[in-house]
Design an enzyme around this catalytic site. Sequence first.
Site, short mmCIF file in Angstrom:
data_model
loop_
_atom_site.label_atom_id
_atom_site.label_comp_id
_atom_site.label_asym_id
_atom_site.label_seq_id
_atom_site.Cartn_x
_atom_site.Cartn_y
_atom_site.Cartn_z
N ALA A 43 99.39 47.69 3.88
CA ALA A 43 98.84 47.99 5.21
C ALA A 43 99.87 47.85 6.32
O ALA A 43 99.69 48.38 7.41
CB ALA A 43 97.65 47.08 5.50
N LYS A 47 75.56 55.55 3.14
CA LYS A 47 75.47 57.00 2.96
C LYS A 47 74.28 57.60 3.71
O LYS A 47 74.36 58.72 4.20
CB LYS A 47 75.44 57.38 1.47
CG LYS A 47 74.13 57.32 0.74
CD LYS A 47 73.74 55.92 0.30
CE LYS A 47 74.64 55.42 -0.80
NZ LYS A 47 74.23 54.08 -1.31
N LYS A 54 74.48 61.79 -0.55
CA LYS A 54 75.90 61.91 -0.90
C LYS A 54 76.34 63.36 -0.97
O LYS A 54 77.43 63.72 -0.51
CB LYS A 54 76.16 61.20 -2.22
CG LYS A 54 75.86 59.71 -2.19
CD LYS A 54 75.85 59.11 -3.58
CE LYS A 54 75.45 57.65 -3.57
NZ LYS A 54 75.33 57.08 -4.93
#
Length: 435
Positions: free
Chosen positions: A39, A112, A212
């Site tokens: 990162a 979702k 989804k």
Amino acid sequence: MTETIKNPPLRIALAGLGTVGGGVVKLLDANRELITRRAGRGIEVVAVNARDRSRARGFDLSRFDWVDDTTALATRDDVDVVVELIGGSDGPALTLAKATIASGKAFVTANKAMIAHHGLALAQGAQDAGTALKYEAAVAGGIPVIKGLREGAAANELSQVYGILNGTCNYILTRMEAEGSDFGDVLADAQALGFAEADPSFDVDGVDAAHKLSILASLAFGTRIDFDSVRLGGIRGVLGGDIAQARALGYCVRLVGLAEADSHGLFQRVHPCLVPLAHPLAHVQGAMNAVVAQGNFVGRLFFEGRGAGEGPTASAVVADLIDVARGEIGPAFAMPVASLATPETADAGARRERSYLRFIVADRPGVLAEITAAMRDAGVSIESMIQRGEAPGGGVLLVMTTHEGPARSVAAALARLEGSASITGQPMWMPILDV
């Protein structure tokens, strides 16, 4: 020798400390050094929120600031990004998402349902605020399919995206396949083992997979999310006999979410299908997920992995956090919201495909003639027909497959047979996957 990272850490507020939230904390602890190097800065949880403060979670909760008001996470000065893992398309999750983005902080979610219903508005808000909306964990758990479509396949025109999007259904169907069991027996066992919820409706009726699929379709085709146009069919009506007959014909049964875009519009459907045994989806077992995308230059892409659970979903969340730590914002749906097309819904009745049809019929003369006459009158061409012995609950199992033809013809044939005294219960229709 490891180089010292001098950048300030990315500070996280975590809403929800259930299976996935706990997994995020454990993953950040276990892979801290690796994550920091990838990162370019540390990633630290500074504040948390959950329903039950007293529950044991397998890690030291005292090192984090506990916040009772979920929405307050969005306005803390010591927080750079809020991670939402509480679920629900509306309510506290949506309130937190809006507040986080409005305060200019990045927002990461595994939700979702919220993305399917409100993703475009949230994406526009993030775009206006110059911040990130990330949701890799919302589709297919640990499989990097969002990143794969949004970034890896960005240069391609995609014509199809489809796959096995619900691990609970795939677990049930592959158990039925292996054991010759019926749906109800395997569902009860799946609930006892924790693979299915006490109320499994969202899973077994196809709603979870439809959420989804609508997200994947938007990414694949550059269209606005259109969850309401997804045609839904679940697995409750699938019998052990259907799976056995499918196998005899060279297929297996899978719940498949399929989206296609062409000159006729956008077609989206979640429904149990007959999948050829030679197709990669036929080999996806248990609670695994898999997604297939077809690009005009890259060809067929196949993604497979664990679609839920602590480890895979936490992995996807932390991958999003690493992107945020690197300063990778980008549009949530691969292009600015204003560039997303408003799709026309394709005429599902005009779609040409082969079909599997199963009836439980009375064992008496004339029944077969009645059914074949309905097929003839509706313009359905029968490819093969199998009549077996006694079906569960009595009657005879009659299975047929059709030649390719418009879906409305099959629907018309079934409508002609509705209410027939010769047929017991609801006939089963399943499209045959031919991709």
